[in-house]
Design an enzyme around this catalytic site. Structure first.
Site, PDB file in Angstrom:
ATOM      1  N   ASP A 103       0.845  -1.191   0.000  1.00 31.16           N
ATOM      2  CA  ASP A 103       0.000   0.000   0.000  1.00 31.16           C
ATOM      3  C   ASP A 103       0.884   1.245   0.000  1.00 31.16           C
ATOM      4  OD1 ASP A 103       0.723  -0.629   2.781  1.00 31.16           O
ATOM      5  OD2 ASP A 103      -0.521   1.103   3.284  1.00 31.16           O
ATOM      6  N   GLU A 169       0.117  -0.659   5.791  1.00 37.88           N
ATOM      7  CA  GLU A 169       1.126  -0.065   6.663  1.00 37.88           C
ATOM      8  C   GLU A 169       1.003   1.455   6.707  1.00 37.88           C
ATOM      9  OE1 GLU A 169       4.808   1.732   8.061  1.00 37.88           O
ATOM     10  OE2 GLU A 169       3.958   1.932   6.055  1.00 37.88           O
TER      11      GLU A 169
END
Length: 463
Positions: A103, A169
Site C-alpha cells: 500500500d 502499513e
C-alpha cells in the site's frame, strides 16, 4: 576459488541479471493506486495484492501463497489484503521472513508532482512515482533477490522463506497485530528482514539499529458553546483559535526543542552530519534555521519531537468576523528509543491540561501508539547482513537511527521474541517518501537487490 566464493559470485551475477525485470515489475506495481486510507477505493488495494501474489507465485518455490486478511480488533472490520507465502526450512537451516508493504500514501496536491504520481517516470537515474521507493521497491528487492537465488542454485535450496507483504502499513497497520496472531505458525522465523527503511546516502548502505516511536492523537480545544460576532465580543471572550495557538506554543522552547516534562531522550553517539547536508536532504532553504540543540542526528534519532500535522478551523476562503468556538488539531509525537509511547502520551496530555489557557476545554481522541525499537546487534544474522551490505554496495555499512517510526516492529518482537530483526531498505535521503515527487535511486535499488540475494545465499549455506 572456494565453493563459497564461487557460489557468491554466481548469486551476484544472477542478481545483477535480475535487476531490469525487477524494475519493470516495479513499474507495473507503481501504476496501481493502492491507497489503504479511508475514502479511497479498496478494490485498488486488492488489485495490488493480486499483482504481488502473481509475482510471488512465479517464483515457484513456495508451498503456500495466498491473499489473506485479519479483522481489526477495535472495530470488527476486515483489514486490507496482505500476501502471505511459506516455504519450510530443511536440513536444520534457518527460516527468514521477508516483510514489505504494497500500500502507498495518498498523493496529496497532484499539481506539485513533476510527472503523474502513478505513471513511473525515469529521470536522472531515478524512478519517480508514488510507492516507487516506499515500499513497492522493498517488495521487488525481496522478489528479485529470490529470483537470483533460484537462478544461481536452483529451487532445491534448504533455507526456509516466509513472505508477508502487508496492505495497510501507511494507513496504520490496524489489523497487523491480529494478522500476526492468526498466522503465527506460518510467519515464524529465525530472522526477519523489514525492508522499509533507508540508507546513509545513495552509495553507502545502512543497517537501521534504532527507530523512534510515535504517539499520535487528535486534540479538540473548545472555548465557546457557539460562534459569536468578533466585533461584539472580541477582546472579552477567548476564541478557540487564540486558546489553540497559545496552548500549542508551550510545547516547544525558544529554540524549537520540545519543552514537555517527562519526554525522555536517549544518549548515544551519532556519525558526523552537517547543517549543509540537512538543508539538502530536507529541503531547508537558506535563512530558515534548524531547530533544537546538540548534534543534528541526535535531534532526529535520539530525542523526541512534536509536530502539528493537521488542523480543522475555518479556512481562509470561508473566514468571517466570528469567534471560533472549537479548533481540532492532530499532534504527532516521535518518541525517543527507550521510552514507551504510552508514557510519552501521558506526559504530553498532562502538559497540555496544565497549560490550557482561559479554562479551555480539552478532549483527547483517536489516540494511537507505536513503541520505539532498538536492534540487538550481537546476533549472527546482523553480522551476515553487514557482510552482505559491504559486498553488495562495495562500501562499509553505517549503523543508523531513523527518526520515523515502524510501530508494528513491536508486534513482531512480541510475537517472535527469539527472532533477529534486520531493518533495511532501498531508499536514499532524497527519496521523498510520503511527499510529492517520491522517487527511487536506481543504483541504490540495484545494490540493495544484490545485497539481499547475497544474504539469502549466506543464510542458506549457514550451519
Amino acid at each position: 576459488m572456494t565453493s563459497d566464493t564461487t557460489r557468491s559470485a554466481a548469486v551476484r551475477e544472477a542478481a545483477l541479471t535480475q535487476v531490469p525485470a525487477a524494475l519493470a515489475d516495479l513499474g507495473s506495481l507503481v501504476r496501481i493506486p493502492s491507497i489503504a486510507f479511508p475514502g479511497f477505493d479498496r478494490a485498488e488495494v486488492q488489485r495490488s495484492a493480486e499483482a504481488v501474489k502473481t509475482l510471488v507465485e512465479g517464483l515457484g518455490i513456495f508451498e503456500r501463497v495466498e491473499i489473506a486478511t485479519a479483522v481489526v480488533p477495535e472495530t470488527g472490520e476486515e483489514g486490507m489484503p496482505a500476501v502471505l507465502a511459506t516455504r519450510p526450512a530443511r536440513n536444520d537451516r534457518p527460516t527468514i521472513l521477508l516483510y514489505a508493504h504494497h500500500d502507498v500514501q495518498p498523493v496529496g496536491d497532484e499539481s506539485l508532482w513533476e510527472s503523474p504520481p502513478f505513471e513511473p517516470t525515469l529521470r536522472d537515474g531515478r524512478i519517480y512515482g508514488r510507492g516507487a521507493a516506499d515500499d513497492k521497491a522493498g517488495i521487488m528487492a525481496h522478489i528479485g533477490a529470490l529470483r537470483a537465488l533460484v537462478d544461481a542454485v536452483g529451487t532445491d535450496f534448504d533455507l526456509g522463506v516466509n513472505l508477508f507483504f502487508e496492505g495497510e502499513e501507511e494507513a496504520g497497520s490496524a489489523s497487523f497485530s491480529q494478522f500476526l496472531s492468526d498466522n503465527a505458525d506460518a510467519l515464524r522465523a529465525d530472522v526477519i528482514v523489514v525492508a522499509d527503511s533507508g540508507n546513509w546516502d545513495s552509495e553507502t548502505p545502512a543497517l537501521t539499529v534504532s527507530l523512534r516511536g510515535n504517539a499520535r492523537f487528535t486534540l479538540d480545544i473548545e472555548t465557546l458553546e457557539h460562534a459569536s460576532h468578533s466585533g461584539m465580543f472580541g477582546g472579552a471572550v477567548p476564541d478557540a483559535m487564540l486558546a489553540a495557538v497559545t496552548l500549542l506554543a508551550t510545547l516547544w522552547d525558544e529554540d524549537g526543542a520540545v519543552a514537555v516534562a517527562g519526554l525522555e531522550s536517549r544518549v548515544a553517539a551519532t556519525p558526523p552530519y552537517s547543517e549543509e547536508t540537512l538543508r539538502s536532504e530536507a529541503g531547508l532553504p537558506e535563512g530558515v534555521s534548524p531547530i533544537g540543540r546538540d548534534e543534528i542526528l541526535s535531534r532526529i534519532w535520539n530525542k523526541p519531537s512534536i509536530t502539528i500535522t493537521g488542523i480543522d478551523a475555518p479556512s481562509v476562503r470561508n473566514a468571517s468576523n466570528t469567534l471560533t468556538p472549537k479548533v481540532s488539531v492532530v499532534i504527532s509525537t516521535r518518541v525517543a528509543p527507550g521510552q514507551a509511547a504510552a508514557d510519552a502520551f501521558a506526559a504530553i496530555e498532562a502538559h497540555l491540561r496544565s497549560h490550557a489557557p482561559f479554562g479551555a476545554r480539552l478532549t483527547f481522541r483517536d489516540v494511537d501508539f507505536g513503541d520505539p525499537f532498538l536492534v540487538d546487534t550481537s546476533g549472527p544474522a546482523v553480522e551476515a547482513a553487514r557482510a552482505a551490505l559491504e559486498s553488495g554496495y562495495g562500501r562499509t555499512p553505517v549503523d543508523i537511527g531513523v527518526g520515523g517510526s515502524i510501530p508494528f516492529i513491536a508486534d513482531l518482537v512480541r510475537e517472535f521474541p527469539g527472532a533477529e530483526i534486520l531493518v533495511t531498505g532501498v531508499e536514499d535521503p532524497h527519496a521523498r517518501a510520503h511527499s510529492p515527487n517520491e522517487s527511487l535511486h536506481v543504483e541504490t535499488f540495484r545494490n540493495a537487490l544484490v545485497t539481499e540475494a547475497l544474504l539469502l545465499a549466506s543464510l542458506d549455506a549457514s550451519d
